[in-house]
Design a protein around this motif. Structure first.
Motif: not given
Length: 201
Positions: A8-20, A22-35
């Protein structure tokens, strides 16, 4: 020592590289909206994630830099008249027609020939490459803008001289016509270029 990233962390990092983002990258990686609301602080400050992102970015920069270096090396070699390797594909059109313009691999092997030539580029290519090399280094200035400015100044000066001539011209003073013209010409030239030995006569 940094711990291995979770999937999940690796997915977040890859998403963040693409989108810059953090919030949307965390959602795309499967984290809750609150987190995800605090993802910038919690995830981006994670040493493992930072290291992963830096490695990924570094690889891209290195690959791009290597590719750019190769292009620059080739430009230099061509401009310097050094030997370069060129590959050509020669097509025997008679054989191709005899094979009914067949585009299959076996047919192409019959009428296409791969040729490699090692030697300096043509003089025209060398000159173009050298010009590009000097431009990249800032040693070769493009004077076209300055030339255009000079042309505009010349046209303006000619127009000013013609206007001065028209203002000074007296149609009744036919006998001194040439003297009036020279005087008007000198006056116009002085206004444009100032006093100099060349404009005074």
């Amino acid at each position: 020592m940094t711990r291995k990233l979770t999937k999940q962390q690796r997915k977040f990092a890859n998403e963040f590289i693409k989108t810059n983002n953090a919030y949307q990258s965390a959602i795309n990686a499967g984290y809750s909206k609150a987190y995800a609301k605090n993802a910038g602080k919690k995830l981006l400050e994670n040493g493992g994630i930072q290291s992963y992102i830096n490695k990924k970015v570094g690889k891209v920069e290195e690959n791009e830099s290597n590719a750019a270096d190769e292009v620059l090396r080739n430009i230099y070699r061509i401009g310097a008249g050094k030997e370069i390797e060129r590959r050509y594909v020669n097509i025997d059109n008679l054989k191709k027609e005899a094979l009914d313009n067949d585009e299959s691999l076996n047919a192409r092997l019959e009428y296409m020939e791969d040729t490699t030539i090692i030697g300096p580029a043509s003089v025209k290519e060398q000159v173009s490459a050298a010009e590009l090399w000097f431009r990249l280094h800032g040693d070769f200035k493009n004077d076209s803008e300055e030339i255009e400015k000079q042309k505009v100044r010349k046209l303006k000066a000619e127009a000013d001289i013609a206007e001065a001539r028209a203002q000074e011209y007296d149609p009744e003073d036919v006998g001194n016509d040439s003297d009036g013209f020279i005087e008007a010409l000198n006056k116009g030239a002085k206004e444009v270029w100032g006093d100099s030995d060349e404009t005074e006569s």
